[in-house]
Design a protein around this motif. Sequence first.
Motif, short mmCIF file in Angstrom:
data_model
loop_
_atom_site.label_atom_id
_atom_site.label_comp_id
_atom_site.label_asym_id
_atom_site.label_seq_id
_atom_site.Cartn_x
_atom_site.Cartn_y
_atom_site.Cartn_z
N GLY A 118 -4.58 2.45 5.57
CA GLY A 118 -3.67 1.73 6.59
C GLY A 118 -2.32 2.63 6.37
N HIS A 119 -1.41 1.83 6.77
CA HIS A 119 0.06 2.30 7.27
C HIS A 119 0.79 1.63 6.46
CE1 HIS A 119 3.65 3.93 9.10
NE2 HIS A 119 3.02 4.90 9.38
N PHE A 120 2.08 1.90 5.87
CA PHE A 120 3.11 1.33 5.10
C PHE A 120 3.74 0.15 6.05
CE2 PHE A 120 5.85 4.63 6.53
CZ PHE A 120 7.06 4.08 6.98
N ARG A 121 4.10 0.64 7.07
CA ARG A 121 4.57 -0.23 8.23
C ARG A 121 3.88 -1.62 8.28
NH1 ARG A 121 6.78 3.17 13.14
NH2 ARG A 121 4.82 3.62 13.24
N LEU A 122 2.42 -1.51 7.89
CA LEU A 122 1.61 -2.81 8.11
C LEU A 122 1.14 -3.26 6.80
CD1 LEU A 122 -0.27 -1.79 11.27
CD2 LEU A 122 1.64 -3.24 11.27
N ALA A 123 1.92 -2.75 5.76
CA ALA A 123 1.34 -3.26 4.31
C ALA A 123 1.22 -4.37 3.89
CB ALA A 123 2.17 -2.37 3.47
N LEU A 124 1.94 -5.21 4.43
CA LEU A 124 1.84 -6.85 3.95
C LEU A 124 1.38 -7.54 5.25
CD1 LEU A 124 5.05 -7.04 2.18
CD2 LEU A 124 2.84 -7.21 1.16
N SER A 125 0.65 -6.80 6.14
CA SER A 125 -0.06 -7.61 7.21
C SER A 125 -1.42 -7.17 7.68
CB SER A 125 0.93 -7.56 8.70
OG SER A 125 0.93 -6.28 9.00
N ASN A 126 -1.82 -6.06 6.98
CA ASN A 126 -3.02 -5.68 7.40
C ASN A 126 -3.63 -5.12 6.16
OD1 ASN A 126 -2.83 -6.10 10.02
ND2 ASN A 126 -3.08 -4.02 10.46
N ASP A 127 -4.89 -4.63 6.17
CA ASP A 127 -5.58 -4.20 4.90
C ASP A 127 -4.56 -2.76 4.43
OD1 ASP A 127 -7.29 -6.02 4.84
OD2 ASP A 127 -9.06 -4.81 5.41
N TYR A 128 -4.45 -2.51 3.24
CA TYR A 128 -3.45 -1.61 2.76
C TYR A 128 -3.88 -1.23 1.46
CZ TYR A 128 0.89 0.82 1.65
OH TYR A 128 1.76 1.60 1.29
N VAL A 138 -0.59 1.17 -15.48
CA VAL A 138 0.33 -0.05 -15.84
C VAL A 138 -0.66 -0.78 -16.81
CG1 VAL A 138 0.55 0.15 -13.52
CG2 VAL A 138 -1.40 -1.04 -13.98
N HIS A 139 0.57 -2.10 -17.10
CA HIS A 139 0.13 -2.86 -18.07
C HIS A 139 -0.28 -4.20 -17.41
CE1 HIS A 139 0.35 -0.58 -22.02
NE2 HIS A 139 1.68 -0.41 -21.49
N TYR A 140 0.48 -4.57 -16.38
CA TYR A 140 0.33 -5.97 -15.52
C TYR A 140 0.02 -5.79 -14.29
CZ TYR A 140 3.43 -6.83 -19.70
OH TYR A 140 4.01 -7.17 -20.91
N ILE A 141 -0.46 -7.10 -13.76
CA ILE A 141 -1.22 -7.13 -12.26
C ILE A 141 -0.77 -8.37 -12.01
CG2 ILE A 141 -3.32 -7.75 -12.96
CD1 ILE A 141 -4.51 -6.32 -10.50
N ALA A 142 -0.32 -8.51 -10.91
CA ALA A 142 -0.11 -9.89 -10.05
C ALA A 142 -0.76 -9.79 -8.89
CB ALA A 142 1.46 -9.97 -9.73
N ILE A 143 -1.75 -10.97 -8.76
CA ILE A 143 -2.19 -11.29 -7.65
C ILE A 143 -1.73 -12.25 -6.99
CG2 ILE A 143 -4.47 -12.02 -6.53
CD1 ILE A 143 -5.89 -10.87 -9.17
N VAL A 144 -1.12 -11.99 -5.68
CA VAL A 144 -0.17 -12.83 -4.82
C VAL A 144 -0.94 -13.41 -3.36
CG1 VAL A 144 2.14 -12.92 -4.09
CG2 VAL A 144 1.76 -11.46 -5.83
N ARG A 145 -0.94 -14.69 -3.26
CA ARG A 145 -1.42 -15.07 -2.02
C ARG A 145 0.00 -15.23 -1.14
NH1 ARG A 145 -4.97 -20.57 -0.89
NH2 ARG A 145 -2.91 -21.33 -0.64
N HIS A 146 -0.04 -14.70 0.09
CA HIS A 146 1.11 -15.00 0.65
C HIS A 146 0.79 -15.20 2.08
CE1 HIS A 146 1.09 -10.82 2.78
NE2 HIS A 146 0.47 -10.59 1.63
N GLN A 147 1.80 -15.90 2.73
CA GLN A 147 1.51 -16.29 4.33
C GLN A 147 2.62 -15.70 4.93
OE1 GLN A 147 -0.70 -18.18 4.78
NE2 GLN A 147 -0.92 -18.92 2.79
N GLN A 148 2.49 -14.53 5.75
CA GLN A 148 3.12 -13.53 6.68
C GLN A 148 4.53 -12.85 5.62
OE1 GLN A 148 4.51 -15.88 9.81
NE2 GLN A 148 2.48 -15.31 10.90
#
Length: 332
Positions: A118-128, A138-148
């Motif tokens: 994917g592309h960084f400009r669509l990083a939070l709207s498409n598969d990325y 890393v030591h930590y992971i956050a799984i975040v469900r988000h709406q737009q």
Amino acid sequence: KQWYQRRVAITAGELQNENDEQNGLLEELQGEISQIKAGQGADSSASTAALQRRLEEMESEFREILESWEEEQEQKEWEVLPEDPPACPTWYLGMNLNPADGHVMDYSTGWSWNASVGHFRLALSNDYLDNIVWNMPVHYIAIVRHQQGVVDAVKVFRFTTGPFSLLQRFDNSDEMWYRSRVTNGGPIQESVASTATNLTDDPIFSVSGDLVFNWGFSNNGVRIALTGGYLSDVGSDDQNTHGLGVHGVVDPEYKWTYTREPYYASEISNIQDCDNTNGCTDQQIQGTDHGGSRSLHSNGVYGNYALYVSFNARSFPEPGYKLQLDIGQQCE
């Protein structure tokens, strides 16, 4: 710090390569425009009207490329990082899953490729997938469900071993990571918006427990699931472990599929008790991103699911927060 400096170097190199390519194309167009104006180009024998039309087309193309290039440079300014890593804890976006964008990030796609998706400009709207972050220890992971891009629900976990990168952890050909329980004691943070819906069968937020990665069973595989859900035995073909990054006809230890088309692939499989006595013909899949098998049925989209990682950040912004690619935190 070494990883951070490497990220800076790679990002700067990518930007320079893009700049060189754009500059080369612009110079080529400028040269051809000058030739036509001077009557020395390959079209010099054509009519004056034809030459004029060609000149106008090329000048229009030149302006579009220049405008696009300038716009992209402005939007990429966030990628140019300082020479030293931030002193305060920071979360980095490693992956985003949109179960209805037309691209299927199943078990065999992206997770262990060592390549961006994917592309960084669509990083939070498409598969990325950001491969630089994917290689970060890393030591930590956050799984975040988000709406737009607005946080709807989040779980934060600390890995039991490490620091290792997500690329290492999703290398399911390594026995250390195949069918691995990667956290212990459950989430260290769990925050859900009071307005959040679809929580009864959400593969992350309707079940408790710890994270498991690369959960292979028979010829099935799930990249991320939780111990509070059902975990199939290694030889079982019950297709009843559900989560993120799923495939029903795959060699889960070596990542390749038996079929040329992703017939049994799905991005997000909801929690359910799938009766496999008749071939498990009614699997409820979030969204439309799945293969063409008649056993896979599109369901509603509960949101996008983002994976953020950090070396030292222990808490994530609460529901209602507007996500960014990098999320810095104030020092205590």
